[in-house]
Design an enzyme around this catalytic site. Structure first.
Site, PDB file in Angstrom:
ATOM      1  N   GLU A  21      -1.084  -5.051   7.976  1.00  0.00           N
ATOM      2  CA  GLU A  21      -1.414  -4.374   6.759  1.00  0.00           C
ATOM      3  C   GLU A  21      -3.258  -4.321   6.956  1.00  0.00           C
ATOM      4  O   GLU A  21      -3.850  -3.156   6.618  1.00  0.00           O
ATOM      5  CB  GLU A  21      -1.290  -4.702   5.170  1.00  0.00           C
ATOM      6  CG  GLU A  21       0.613  -4.819   5.851  1.00  0.00           C
ATOM      7  CD  GLU A  21       0.726  -5.264   4.113  1.00  0.00           C
ATOM      8  OE1 GLU A  21       1.850  -4.780   4.550  1.00  0.00           O
ATOM      9  OE2 GLU A  21       0.201  -6.322   3.871  1.00  0.00           O
ATOM     10  N   ASP A  70      -1.034  -1.164   3.434  1.00  0.00           N
ATOM     11  CA  ASP A  70       0.457  -0.887   2.797  1.00  0.00           C
ATOM     12  C   ASP A  70       1.197   0.286   2.283  1.00  0.00           C
ATOM     13  O   ASP A  70       2.264   0.965   2.471  1.00  0.00           O
ATOM     14  CB  ASP A  70       1.192  -1.953   2.435  1.00  0.00           C
ATOM     15  CG  ASP A  70       2.590  -1.975   1.226  1.00  0.00           C
ATOM     16  OD1 ASP A  70       3.266  -2.227   1.947  1.00  0.00           O
ATOM     17  OD2 ASP A  70       2.123  -1.839   0.249  1.00  0.00           O
TER      18      ASP A  70
END
Lengths: 246, 246
Positions: free
Chosen positions: A134, A66
């Site tokens: 992610e 992320d």
């Protein structure tokens, strides 16, 4: 060289070989440490731990991925939108890395196929797609560093999806743009829609977009409309230079 | 080599030369494109624009620097805290990149000294210190890339400030840790506090910590207590190996 190659080939088990090949396909480059990628696909239900007793699953990698995704997109927007102020850039970035968008990206790569889990795929929520995406970026960072994250995100997120005009709401529909262009150029076109259900137990639609009889783009989404729009956008970018010239 | 060096030296104006030297001091490496750093210190009140009419100030660089800082800290925590889950890592990161902490970092480097502005320093809020610090990281990214951001953040943020035990609240006070150690080792120590007011118009305190008659750490903060704690922490890290061995 021959000997080294032989050693490397020998040291990989058949399962590793399959995983390596598939990862290479998804990543667009050769993975070095397969373990990072294996972890990126290990669901917490597997209850795996390392030799110190720490849980081995993809959740920590999500945090890392992320962060890397955020900074790669930030740098892209900074360079591409010189007129946008801080608030504008922040807003654009949240659109790009929205939960919905990340889920779409993970779904497109069919990452769920590689999940190692003790619960069945039906029990995963929709967000698993984005979480895996992610985590995969986190694994890339650990395996190959920031530059490879940039390359991967550029190829899988920025080129196919990040269209600033669209994000700003200036382009409403790529399908209408594309049809307009085909009509002006007197090029025959067709959208061929078919059902394409994955292992997720949800209905999916595939679309093949033909122009001049040739398939120019394919896409897959949860509705016919979305799949057509996605295929149109892909074709639009492929043809962009041509379209803008006219 | 000699000729190339001469050309480089010649092409820089005296003002550029001063700015270059000061930046090199702050950064710990040679800047390549001074313009990025100049922009990092240009306040919006300067009303500067580029040849396309886009405003030239540090606000967009803050966005970029914030993103790079976030990912460098994320990678550090990921590697250093293998037992921390996603939520824990997220919480630790917000502590490190808190507004208050960023302001402290910018203040410590006295970045405000370099601001180009049409309003006087008294009109800047407290947050200008942190904003300049973020903008400087953004400029480093543009000038030298991610690896230099990592190096800079490691040197200026992680090594002096990121102490996981303290962040977790396990260490309450470095001053008491240090005093305890000095007493056990029968080493004389003293904290010399003096007023040290910068150009910011706010009261500051400086502290010199002496152990065995030698200055082992210095610090500056808005209260005596904070300055003493900061100096103790710095001394603690400098002596850490020694302290842990005993």
């Amino acid at each position: 060289m021959g000997i080294i190659k032989k050693i490397f080939t020998k040291s990989r088990s058949p399962e590793d070989g399959i995983f390596f090949t598939q990862m290479q396909k998804i990543l667009g480059f050769k993975p070095m440490e397969l373990d990072h990628y294996r972890r990126a696909f290990t669901h917490r239900s597997s209850n795996k731990t390392d030799d110190k007793g720490h849980p081995v699953n993809y959740e920590r990698l999500e945090f890392l991925g992320d962060a890397m995704l955020g900074s790669v997109i930030a740098a892209h927007l900074f360079n591409e939108v010189p007129a946008g102020d801080e608030g504008y850039l922040t807003k654009m970035r949240s659109k790009i890395v929205s939960r919905e968008h990340l889920n779409e990206l993970g779904r497109d790569l069919n990452l769920i196929k590689w999940v190692e889990s003790k619960v069945s795929a039906q029990h995963f929520g929709e967000n698993i797609h984005g979480n895996l995406f992610e985590a995969l970026i986190g694994a890339i960072y650990l395996d190959r560093g920031f530059t490879y994250c940039e390359k991967f995100i550029n190829k899988k997120v920025i080129i196919p999806y990040v269209d600033i005009a669209k994000l700003e709401g200036k382009v409403i529909s790529y399908k209408s743009l594309l049809i307009e262009w085909c009509q002006k150029e007197k090029k025959p076109f067709s959208y061929e829609v078919y059902e394409d259900n994955g292992m997720e137990g949800q209905k999916y639609f595939g679309v093949r977009l033909r122009i001049d009889g040739k398939i120019v783009a394919k896409a897959r989404a949860t509705s016919k409309k979305k799949a057509e729009e996605k295929a149109s956008q892909r074709a639009y970018f492929a043809f962009q230079e041509k379209i803008n010239k006219k």
